[in-house]
Design an enzyme around this catalytic site. Structure first.
Site, PDB file in Angstrom:
ATOM      1  N   HIS A   1      21.650  11.356  19.863  1.00 43.21           N
ATOM      2  CA  HIS A   1      20.593  10.899  19.296  1.00 43.21           C
ATOM      3  C   HIS A   1      19.408  11.578  19.114  1.00 43.21           C
ATOM      4  O   HIS A   1      19.151  12.160  20.162  1.00 43.21           O
ATOM      5  CB  HIS A   1      20.375   9.506  20.054  1.00 43.21           C
ATOM      6  CG  HIS A   1      19.569   8.315  19.011  1.00 43.21           C
ATOM      7  ND1 HIS A   1      18.092   8.653  19.130  1.00 43.21           N
ATOM      8  CD2 HIS A   1      20.000   7.477  18.209  1.00 43.21           C
ATOM      9  CE1 HIS A   1      17.737   7.588  17.997  1.00 43.21           C
ATOM     10  NE2 HIS A   1      18.640   6.784  17.635  1.00 43.21           N
TER      11      HIS A   1
ATOM     12  N   ASP B   1      25.866   3.226  17.182  1.00 44.87           N
ATOM     13  CA  ASP B   1      27.296   3.167  16.161  1.00 44.87           C
ATOM     14  C   ASP B   1      28.611   3.264  17.093  1.00 44.87           C
ATOM     15  O   ASP B   1      29.677   2.947  16.370  1.00 44.87           O
ATOM     16  CB  ASP B   1      27.198   4.530  15.176  1.00 44.87           C
ATOM     17  CG  ASP B   1      25.827   4.206  14.065  1.00 44.87           C
ATOM     18  OD1 ASP B   1      25.035   5.017  14.162  1.00 44.87           O
ATOM     19  OD2 ASP B   1      26.003   3.183  13.464  1.00 44.87           O
TER      20      ASP B   1
ATOM     21  N   HIS C   1      23.607   9.457  10.217  1.00 44.94           N
ATOM     22  CA  HIS C   1      22.852   8.388  10.422  1.00 44.94           C
ATOM     23  C   HIS C   1      23.786   7.048  10.421  1.00 44.94           C
ATOM     24  O   HIS C   1      24.678   6.994  11.032  1.00 44.94           O
ATOM     25  CB  HIS C   1      21.701   8.452   9.248  1.00 44.94           C
ATOM     26  CG  HIS C   1      20.582   7.306   9.489  1.00 44.94           C
ATOM     27  ND1 HIS C   1      20.339   6.579  10.376  1.00 44.94           N
ATOM     28  CD2 HIS C   1      19.696   7.060   8.451  1.00 44.94           C
ATOM     29  CE1 HIS C   1      19.551   5.854  10.449  1.00 44.94           C
ATOM     30  NE2 HIS C   1      18.875   6.037   9.090  1.00 44.94           N
TER      31      HIS C   1
HETATM   32  C1  SDX Z   1      21.732   6.216  14.284  1.00 42.38           C
HETATM   33  O1  SDX Z   1      17.074   7.943  14.468  1.00 42.38           O
HETATM   34  C2  SDX Z   1      17.692   6.758  14.711  1.00 42.38           C
HETATM   35  O2  SDX Z   1      16.991   5.989  15.459  1.00 42.38           O
HETATM   36  C3  SDX Z   1      18.975   6.590  13.929  1.00 42.38           C
HETATM   37  C4  SDX Z   1      19.682   5.151  14.346  1.00 42.38           C
HETATM   38  C5  SDX Z   1      18.875   4.014  13.985  1.00 42.38           C
HETATM   39  O3  SDX Z   1      19.020   3.055  14.284  1.00 42.38           O
HETATM   40  O4  SDX Z   1      18.479   3.944  12.789  1.00 42.38           O
HETATM   41  O5  SDX Z   1      19.714   5.091  15.854  1.00 42.38           O
HETATM   42  C6  SDX Z   1      21.117   4.981  14.000  1.00 42.38           C
HETATM   43  O6  SDX Z   1      21.643   7.078  13.095  1.00 42.38           O
HETATM   44  C7  SDX Z   1      22.365   6.836  15.377  1.00 42.38           C
HETATM   45  C8  SDX Z   1      23.065   8.236  15.184  1.00 42.38           C
HETATM   46  C9  SDX Z   1      24.202   8.324  14.480  1.00 42.38           C
HETATM   47  N1  SDX Z   1      24.947   9.236  14.154  1.00 42.38           N
HETATM   48  C10 SDX Z   1      25.931   9.983  14.851  1.00 42.38           C
HETATM   49  O7  SDX Z   1      26.437   9.518  15.678  1.00 42.38           O
HETATM   50  C11 SDX Z   1      26.569  11.341  14.386  1.00 42.38           C
HETATM   51  C12 SDX Z   1      26.521  12.184  15.740  1.00 42.38           C
HETATM   52  N2  SDX Z   1      25.392  12.363  16.256  1.00 42.38           N
HETATM   53  C13 SDX Z   1      24.796  13.784  15.992  1.00 42.38           C
HETATM   54  O8  SDX Z   1      25.049  14.394  14.920  1.00 42.38           O
HETATM   55  C14 SDX Z   1      23.310  14.129  16.528  1.00 42.38           C
HETATM   56  O9  SDX Z   1      23.361  13.669  17.917  1.00 42.38           O
HETATM   57  C15 SDX Z   1      22.111  13.445  15.957  1.00 42.38           C
HETATM   58  C16 SDX Z   1      22.060  13.837  14.379  1.00 42.38           C
HETATM   59  C17 SDX Z   1      22.346  11.923  15.844  1.00 42.38           C
HETATM   60  C18 SDX Z   1      21.115  13.929  16.513  1.00 42.38           C
HETATM   61  O10 SDX Z   1      21.186  15.381  16.403  1.00 42.38           O
HETATM   62  P1  SDX Z   1      19.741  16.388  16.369  1.00 42.38           P
HETATM   63  O11 SDX Z   1      18.782  15.458  17.262  1.00 42.38           O
HETATM   64  O12 SDX Z   1      19.389  16.735  15.395  1.00 42.38           O
HETATM   65  O13 SDX Z   1      20.221  17.242  17.858  1.00 42.38           O
HETATM   66  P2  SDX Z   1      21.302  18.424  17.383  1.00 42.38           P
HETATM   67  O14 SDX Z   1      22.197  17.977  16.542  1.00 42.38           O
HETATM   68  O15 SDX Z   1      20.530  19.817  17.200  1.00 42.38           O
HETATM   69  O16 SDX Z   1      22.011  18.346  18.841  1.00 42.38           O
HETATM   70  C19 SDX Z   1      21.673  19.127  19.857  1.00 42.38           C
HETATM   71  C20 SDX Z   1      22.507  19.476  20.830  1.00 42.38           C
HETATM   72  C21 SDX Z   1      23.601  20.512  20.134  1.00 42.38           C
HETATM   73  O17 SDX Z   1      24.065  21.321  21.166  1.00 42.38           O
HETATM   74  P3  SDX Z   1      23.466  22.841  21.024  1.00 42.38           P
HETATM   75  O18 SDX Z   1      23.846  23.355  19.645  1.00 42.38           O
HETATM   76  O19 SDX Z   1      22.202  22.768  21.581  1.00 42.38           O
HETATM   77  O20 SDX Z   1      24.280  23.554  22.155  1.00 42.38           O
HETATM   78  O21 SDX Z   1      23.591  18.616  21.124  1.00 42.38           O
HETATM   79  C22 SDX Z   1      24.790  18.412  20.686  1.00 42.38           C
HETATM   80  C23 SDX Z   1      24.657  19.574  19.488  1.00 42.38           C
HETATM   81  O22 SDX Z   1      26.006  20.366  19.316  1.00 42.38           O
HETATM   82  N3  SDX Z   1      25.159  17.455  20.114  1.00 42.38           N
HETATM   83  C24 SDX Z   1      26.405  16.984  20.029  1.00 42.38           C
HETATM   84  C25 SDX Z   1      26.344  15.761  19.383  1.00 42.38           C
HETATM   85  N4  SDX Z   1      25.164  15.405  19.026  1.00 42.38           N
HETATM   86  C26 SDX Z   1      24.358  16.469  19.333  1.00 42.38           C
HETATM   87  N5  SDX Z   1      27.407  17.484  20.493  1.00 42.38           N
HETATM   88  C27 SDX Z   1      28.755  16.722  20.254  1.00 42.38           C
HETATM   89  N6  SDX Z   1      28.657  15.621  19.646  1.00 42.38           N
HETATM   90  C28 SDX Z   1      27.732  15.063  19.218  1.00 42.38           C
HETATM   91  N7  SDX Z   1      27.850  13.878  18.744  1.00 42.38           N
END
Ligand code: SDX
Length: 382
Positions: free
Chosen positions: A265, A319, A226
């Site tokens: 996201h 971010d 996050h």
């Molecule tokens: C913020 O919610 C908000 O609005 C938050 C925010 C705000 O303003 O408050 O926008 C601010 O928190 C932005 C997000 C910051 N976080 C990151 O940058 C961390 C990296 N991102 C991931 O951890 C992920 O994208 C999440 C946690 C943000 C969202 O993940 P989800 O919705 O739970 O999806 P998931 O983790 O289940 O991923 C789905 C697929 C997976 O692949 P498969 O297993 O289906 O093959 O997408 C892939 C994941 O491996 N994936 C990524 C990825 N994010 C998702 N692969 C590589 N790198 C990534 N960053």
């Protein structure tokens, strides 16, 4: 109004669950749209100020000139910390993580606020203003404390962005730097029921208090999935070190199914509109401050991620480019997430006040998967 379900359904991570209604932020994850009370985020970033945006979020409309002047005066009147807080800051170890320090200091604000447990709309509005007004001084002066520098008290002639940078650096910022921070505060102010806002709402829904809700939110924002992602992006850029190492680094992470910070996201499956704006901003700031190599590395990472996972809806989020922006503003990396918190106090407090207008205790169900009918065996027989 979306229909209310009566039968419990299993939705891990609440990805497809609507927990309440709100008039503050509209997010279209498919088309990459973000509006605060109906006004597009890009327009607000270009035309508004953080304080005007907070007024919009809290009062659901733009202020008149007189109203904004009054709102600014209300905020600046609350800049000064309760005197004992200066001692509290000094009691925090200089080695403490700034997010731990911030969470501790916001809690400490509560014990010096005689309205802390008054849960009326007016009292909560006043506490929202105090939290918004004082968080910058807490962050900046903890940083000064940990570096062995004298405290710098807030200057009530300055807006929040200028006052923060003046306290942090001990000298007023350039107009460009102050405006850059002001825009970042606008972009981070609110974002629907993100994890930290939802955490704040769980807390306020028990009729606990605004300080407890914001403390919960700070702890929640801290995580690298996050708000902690902006720090993680910067550390990733430092770890990669050089643009020639970008491709191997990113591809190895993807092979290991590791998350590349700053991408993906829960809601956006298109480009995060805040990232769109920040990308332009980061490029300009990086060029002005001799950090262009960071911006070029970021663009290289983005290209590789686009080719590898763009089709899966994984794009830069807020971010990714805020990391280069904050670094170019001269902020220590471990101050990036406190800066996010300083802005998001607006969303956290605003949503708490809005949710209390039609409160309902947040208490989801869990699907019990443990055993039944187990006999209790006296300890001597185990
Ligand atoms: C913020 O919610 C908000 O609005 C938050 C925010 C705000 O303003 O408050 O926008 C601010 O928190 C932005 C997000 C910051 N976080 C990151 O940058 C961390 C990296 N991102 C991931 O951890 C992920 O994208 C999440 C946690 C943000 C969202 O993940 P989800 O919705 O739970 O999806 P998931 O983790 O289940 O991923 C789905 C697929 C997976 O692949 P498969 O297993 O289906 O093959 O997408 C892939 C994941 O491996 N994936 C990524 C990825 N994010 C998702 N692969 C590589 N790198 C990534 N960053």
């Amino acid at each position: 109004m979306i229909e209310t379900r009566s039968e419990p359904t299993f939705d891990k991570g609440l990805a497809n669950t609507i927990a309440a209604e709100s008039e503050m932020s509209y997010i279209d994850g498919v088309n990459g749209v973000l509006e605060y009370v109906g006004i597009d985020i890009d327009t607000l970033a270009r035309s508004s100020t953080f304080e005007e945006t907070v007024f919009l979020l809290w009062r659901r409309r733009l202020p008149t000139t007189a109203e904004l002047e009054h709102f600014n005066a209300e905020i600046r009147r609350e800049y000064q910390l309760p005197e004992p807080l200066w001692t509290t800051i000094q009691q925090i170890p200089a080695t403490a993580t700034p997010m731990h320090a911030l969470r501790t200091l916001v809690s400490a604000l509560a014990v010096h606020d005689e309205e802390a447990d008054v849960n009326t709309p007016d009292a909560n509005e006043r506490k929202a203003i105090r939290l918004l007004a004082r968080t910058p001084a807490l962050i900046a002066n903890f940083d000064r404390h940990r570096k062995g520098k004298e405290f710098v008290r807030p200057d009530a002639t300055q807006d929040i962005a200028t006052s923060f940078l003046t306290m942090l650096n001990g000298a007023p910022p350039t107009e460009t730097m102050a405006r850059a921070l002001d825009v970042c505060l606008i972009l981070h102010a609110d974002h629907g029921f993100n994890a930290s806002t939802f955490a704040a709402l769980v807390t306020i829904s028990t009729l606990s208090d605004m300080y407890s809700a914001v403390t919960t939110a700070i702890g929640t924002l801290k995580g690298p999935l996050h708000g902690g992602a902006n720090e993680a992006v910067m550390r990733m850029l430092e770890e990669i070190g050089d643009i020639d190492a970008v491709e191997a680094f990113v591809k190895e992470k993807l092979v290991r199914k590791e998350r590349v910070m700053g991408f993906g996201h829960r809601v956006y499956k298109a480009y995060d509109p805040r990232a769109t704006y920040l990308k332009t901003f980061a490029g300009q700031l990086a060029e002005d401050t001799g950090n262009l190599h960071l911006f070029e590395m970021s663009r290289a990472i983005e290209k590789i991620m686009h080719d590898a996972v763009g089709a899966k809806g994984i794009h830069p989020n807020v971010d990714f480019y805020s990391a280069t922006t904050y670094y170019s503003l001269g902020l220590d990396i471990d101050l990036f997430t406190p800066l996010f918190a300083m802005s998001r106090v607006a969303g956290w407090a605003g949503h708490c006040i809005e949710y209390l207008l039609d409160n309902k205790l947040m208490r989801p169900r869990c699907d019990y998967t443990g055993p039944h009918g187990i006999e209790y065996v006296p300890i001597g027989d185990r």
